[in-house]
Structure formats: C-alpha cells, structure tokens
Design a protein around this motif. Sequence first.
Motif, mmCIF file in Angstrom:
data_model
loop_
_atom_site.group_PDB
_atom_site.id
_atom_site.type_symbol
_atom_site.label_atom_id
_atom_site.label_comp_id
_atom_site.label_asym_id
_atom_site.label_seq_id
_atom_site.Cartn_x
_atom_site.Cartn_y
_atom_site.Cartn_z
ATOM 1 N N ASN A 450 0.830 -1.210 0.000
ATOM 2 C CA ASN A 450 0.000 0.000 0.000
ATOM 3 C C ASN A 450 0.864 1.259 0.000
ATOM 4 N N THR A 451 1.910 1.246 0.821
ATOM 5 C CA THR A 451 2.804 2.405 0.878
ATOM 6 C C THR A 451 3.522 2.606 -0.447
ATOM 7 N N LEU A 452 3.952 1.505 -1.067
ATOM 8 C CA LEU A 452 4.609 1.600 -2.371
ATOM 9 C C LEU A 452 3.675 2.182 -3.420
ATOM 10 N N ALA A 453 2.407 1.764 -3.386
ATOM 11 C CA ALA A 453 1.435 2.309 -4.338
ATOM 12 C C ALA A 453 1.243 3.804 -4.123
ATOM 13 N N GLU A 454 1.228 4.246 -2.863
ATOM 14 C CA GLU A 454 1.079 5.670 -2.568
ATOM 15 C C GLU A 454 2.291 6.475 -3.055
ATOM 16 N N LEU A 455 3.495 5.924 -2.869
ATOM 17 C CA LEU A 455 4.697 6.609 -3.318
ATOM 18 C C LEU A 455 4.719 6.744 -4.836
ATOM 19 N N LEU A 456 4.269 5.708 -5.517
ATOM 20 C CA LEU A 456 4.222 5.782 -6.974
ATOM 21 C C LEU A 456 3.178 6.794 -7.444
ATOM 22 N N SER A 457 2.058 6.870 -6.726
ATOM 23 C CA SER A 457 1.010 7.830 -7.109
ATOM 24 C C SER A 457 1.498 9.268 -6.948
ATOM 25 N N ARG A 458 2.371 9.516 -5.951
ATOM 26 C CA ARG A 458 2.924 10.852 -5.791
ATOM 27 C C ARG A 458 3.821 11.236 -6.966
ATOM 28 N N GLU A 459 4.359 10.222 -7.642
ATOM 29 C CA GLU A 459 5.185 10.479 -8.818
ATOM 30 C C GLU A 459 4.356 10.523 -10.089
ATOM 31 N N GLY A 460 3.036 10.459 -9.950
ATOM 32 C CA GLY A 460 2.156 10.544 -11.105
ATOM 33 C C GLY A 460 1.779 9.219 -11.707
ATOM 34 N N ILE A 461 2.204 8.093 -11.097
ATOM 35 C CA ILE A 461 1.903 6.756 -11.617
ATOM 36 C C ILE A 461 0.788 6.155 -10.780
ATOM 37 N N GLN A 462 -0.404 6.100 -11.319
ATOM 38 C CA GLN A 462 -1.550 5.560 -10.600
ATOM 39 C C GLN A 462 -1.583 4.045 -10.772
ATOM 40 N N VAL A 463 -1.282 3.332 -9.703
ATOM 41 C CA VAL A 463 -1.214 1.876 -9.761
ATOM 42 C C VAL A 463 -1.860 1.311 -8.496
ATOM 43 N N ALA A 464 -2.628 0.243 -8.644
ATOM 44 C CA ALA A 464 -3.330 -0.380 -7.519
ATOM 45 C C ALA A 464 -2.366 -1.224 -6.679
ATOM 46 N N ARG A 465 -2.763 -1.487 -5.440
ATOM 47 C CA ARG A 465 -1.926 -2.280 -4.549
ATOM 48 C C ARG A 465 -1.680 -3.669 -5.108
ATOM 49 N N ARG A 466 -2.720 -4.297 -5.684
ATOM 50 C CA ARG A 466 -2.543 -5.654 -6.217
ATOM 51 C C ARG A 466 -1.589 -5.655 -7.418
ATOM 52 N N THR A 467 -1.559 -4.544 -8.171
ATOM 53 C CA THR A 467 -0.603 -4.448 -9.281
ATOM 54 C C THR A 467 0.812 -4.337 -8.753
ATOM 55 N N VAL A 468 0.983 -3.568 -7.661
ATOM 56 C CA VAL A 468 2.294 -3.472 -7.027
ATOM 57 C C VAL A 468 2.749 -4.845 -6.548
ATOM 58 N N ALA A 469 1.836 -5.597 -5.950
ATOM 59 C CA ALA A 469 2.176 -6.943 -5.473
ATOM 60 C C ALA A 469 2.570 -7.852 -6.632
ATOM 61 N N LYS A 470 1.868 -7.720 -7.759
ATOM 62 C CA LYS A 470 2.183 -8.553 -8.932
ATOM 63 C C LYS A 470 3.570 -8.203 -9.472
ATOM 64 N N TYR A 471 3.870 -6.915 -9.592
ATOM 65 C CA TYR A 471 5.182 -6.501 -10.081
ATOM 66 C C TYR A 471 6.284 -6.896 -9.105
ATOM 67 N N ARG A 472 6.007 -6.789 -7.804
ATOM 68 C CA ARG A 472 7.000 -7.162 -6.805
ATOM 69 C C ARG A 472 7.320 -8.649 -6.892
ATOM 70 N N GLU A 473 6.303 -9.465 -7.057
ATOM 71 C CA GLU A 473 6.518 -10.904 -7.187
ATOM 72 C C GLU A 473 7.268 -11.224 -8.474
ATOM 73 N N ALA A 474 6.997 -10.470 -9.545
ATOM 74 C CA ALA A 474 7.724 -10.681 -10.802
ATOM 75 C C ALA A 474 9.205 -10.366 -10.643
ATOM 76 N N LEU A 475 9.533 -9.462 -9.733
ATOM 77 C CA LEU A 475 10.920 -9.117 -9.448
ATOM 78 C C LEU A 475 11.550 -10.047 -8.414
ATOM 79 N N HIS A 476 10.782 -11.056 -7.947
ATOM 80 C CA HIS A 476 11.234 -12.027 -6.939
ATOM 81 C C HIS A 476 11.622 -11.314 -5.645
ATOM 82 N N LEU A 477 10.818 -10.329 -5.268
ATOM 83 C CA LEU A 477 11.035 -9.615 -4.019
ATOM 84 C C LEU A 477 9.982 -10.062 -3.003
ATOM 85 N N PRO A 478 10.378 -10.422 -1.787
ATOM 86 C CA PRO A 478 9.407 -10.888 -0.789
ATOM 87 C C PRO A 478 8.552 -9.759 -0.276
#
Length: 486
Positions: A450-478
């Motif tokens: 959730n915090t990561l999604a908020e930080l991205l939104s401040r940079e103008g990138i509107q992304v949902a929490r579940r999308t952040v989780a999907k991208y994080r898992e694609a990067l093999h980050l726990p």
Amino acid sequence: MKQSLQLKLSQQLTLTPQLQQSIRLLQLSTVELQQEIEQFLLQNPMLERADEYETKRPATSSNIEPPHSQHDQPTEPLEHSNDHHKDEHTDTPLEFDYSGEWGNGGGGNRDEDEDFDPHGRLYHEPTLREHLLSQLAEHVLSARDRAIVTLLIEALNEQGYLEDGLDSLAAELSGELATEADELLGELQVGLSLLQQFEPAGVGARNLHESMRLQLQAQPPSSIRNLALEISQQHLNLLANRDFSRLRKLTGQDDNALKAAQQLIASLNPYPAAGFGGEETRYVAADIVVQKHGATWVARLNSAAMPRLRVNSLYANLLKQQRESGNALNGQLQEARWLVRNIRQRFDTILRVAEAIVIRQQAFFEYGEEAMLPLVLREIAEELGLHESTISRVTSQKFLLCPRGLFELKYFFGSGLETDSGESCSATAIKARLKKLIQAEDPKKPLSDNTLAELLSREGIQVARRTVAKYREALHLPPANQRKAL
C-alpha cells in the motif's frame, strides 16, 4: 436422387515449401540456426560455406559501417516476399555473406597428430555422483562398506538429499544381500555418517533441517554458530516470519547476535548439490548489436552470428551442362538456393524489426529501464507491414547486445499505464522504479505494498496495490514482513 456437377469458387491460402522453410528459419534462435545449417551442409552437396580466405577487408572497429536504413534498402515482408535476387535458373550461384570477416578455420596451424582429439581439451563439469565417488576412493574401506556407501550415493536425488529412508533401503536390500534388515540398517547408518562428511557440506541429508545442521557443524565452532544451530533446528519458522521479538525471548540473545546468526543461516545452501549435474549451459548469441553514432542509437546485424553460405558453382555448372530435368541433384540445387534466400531474408527481417524497436526505445538505451516506453507487437507490425505473428517469431529467442547488457527482443515490449500527465509509463519502467524504492527502504521498517502504491502515485503513476504486489513478485522480491531485518 439426380446427380449433377457444380462449380464453386473459393479462396485458399497454400504455404509453399519455400515459405514454410522461411517461417521455420525465422523462429529459430541463432544457435539453432547454426545447427540447422550444419545439417543442410551434411545432407546437400550443392550447399557450401563461402571461402573463408577470399580477399576481403576485415571488419574492425575502425571500418565497420553503420547498417543501412530500412528506408534505403526496403525488404519485402515475410508474408509477401517477392524475390528480387538472382533467378533460380541463373548461371551465377547465389551466395549469402553478411560477415565480411576473415574466418578462423579451414587451415592454419592445425595439429597434424591423427590421434589428436579436440574434445579432450574441453572442460568437463563433474556430476555430483562423480564428485562423491572420487572422495570415496580416497578412503580405505572393505568391499562391502564401499558398496554400501556407493549405494547411498546412487540413492541421492538431484538436490543431494536422501529421499528414501534407511529403513526402506534396508528392507529392500536385505533379501538381495542375504542379511537381516536390522544388521543392514546399522551398516547403512555407518555408511551415511561417512557420506555426510563429504563435500559439499549438507549432502546426504534427509531434510532441510539436517542439511543446515551438517553445514553449520562443518564450520569452525563459535557462539554465533551455536546460536545459528539452535535457531535452524528449533526456531526456523520464527526466523522466516521475522518474529525477532520472540526469538530474543527464546534465545536470550540481543539484536546483534541474532543478526549475525541470521546472516550465517542465510549463507547456507538449501540445495547441497547445486552446481553439480545441473542443466546444460545454454549459450546465447546476439543477433543485433546496438551502438551510439553521434546522438542516435543505431542497430546493426552481428557479423559474428552471420553464416557464409553459397551454392556450389562447380556442381551448378555441371548440372547446367547436362540439362537433365530428372536428375535428383536438380532438387538439391533448388533447395540450396531456397535456403540461401530464406536465410538472407531472415536476417533482413530481424534487422528491420530491431531498427524499429531501437528507434522507439532510444530513451532506454540512453537512460535505462526507468525510461522504457510501452510498446506492443501491433505497433511494429503496422509500421513494417508485417503480421503480428511474424513480429512474435522475430522477437522470440533473438537477442540484442548493447552497453546495458544482453536482452531478448521481447524484453522491449510491454503494456503501459496512464500517468497524471496523460502519458503512458511502461510496466518495465514501473518495476525498475519499484525496485529502487525497495532497495532504498529502511530494512527495520520495510515498505508495504500500500505504501509503495502511494509513493508511486505521488510520482504521477496511478497503480493499484494488487498491481504493485504482482510486479514485486515478478521481481522475486518478498513481501514487507519477510524483508524486515534487525
């Protein structure tokens, strides 16, 4: 019932053998193409490699010319190829040579020893079985004890674990060796104790806990090692969940000791056989090389990956003189000409697609992943007048080499998300930004999705929490709770 004849008009797409071969060659990787060419050279006497000692200017860093633009030399699409090269019945044999480089074979200082085997110089990576048997040979054992340890080595799985229990092995072998199961079980236990002393540490374990214990016991004694042994054998779940408060209470240790023990446990190998008997190394050859000319990044074909083929002129002239239409060599001559043309067209198509990609992704080559633009196959297909399936074949298993590394052409394609400025941001760019945010976080207070999604939104990138989780898992980050550290 009265019989009658009717005429019916219909359209049907027929793939000629030449077009089928062209499509097949297009989807092969460069390594697979080289293997395919070797097969053709063995089977078709009409096909040969161009003379590697022709008087040609070697391609060096000072004389390599930039690739011709697709606007200077238009190439026909794969689906609508009109061959503008030499006619099939021409007297001049076709030749395909993109490299313009001196070869490294066909002569020179060659070992004249008939018994010389070039394969003997190749490095052989030992398998786990070979590695363990070589250590077993250093021990003085009876024939029976040696056979028991060898049996245990053969029973190991690919990860170095002994999946079958000693009880089942003893019951299975007692009849064959005419020995009581209890007596054989004792011999197996002694043999396993010896096997577990071999390198790599942890081999012969029956589970992860035993493997970690063996690896830790192989290290010099210390208070940190003893703490790591206690945690790995009794509190591994708490460590995995980063429950450091309970670990402090149960072990009576402070944060510094727990942190050192955690680092020691993290350095252990959960798969003792890693590096032994693995998959064969997959070699990749770059098809495209991207270099900067002035202020622009330009794509060119990698001359080192280009085959040098031609139709054998001697055989072609002999066939022309005989003029025997039924000669089987005429068919092979036709196949050789098709292959030369199709390989030429393959690389022309790859270059056209690569040029279009590089033009659109100039910012990536200049600034990196965060500047990657969204791109889909349809855009390149429409620009070049090709079908999307052709673009898919071209970008699959074809690699591009640039100062930033080696990338598959598919890497440059991806969907995008709208930003507050109205522009699109590619998924690759979002992942790169997400990775930087996680790398810069406080390990004691990791950022939640959730915090990561908020930080991205401040940079103008509107992304949902579940999308952040999907991208994080694609990067093999726990997730955050597993990234927490002392």
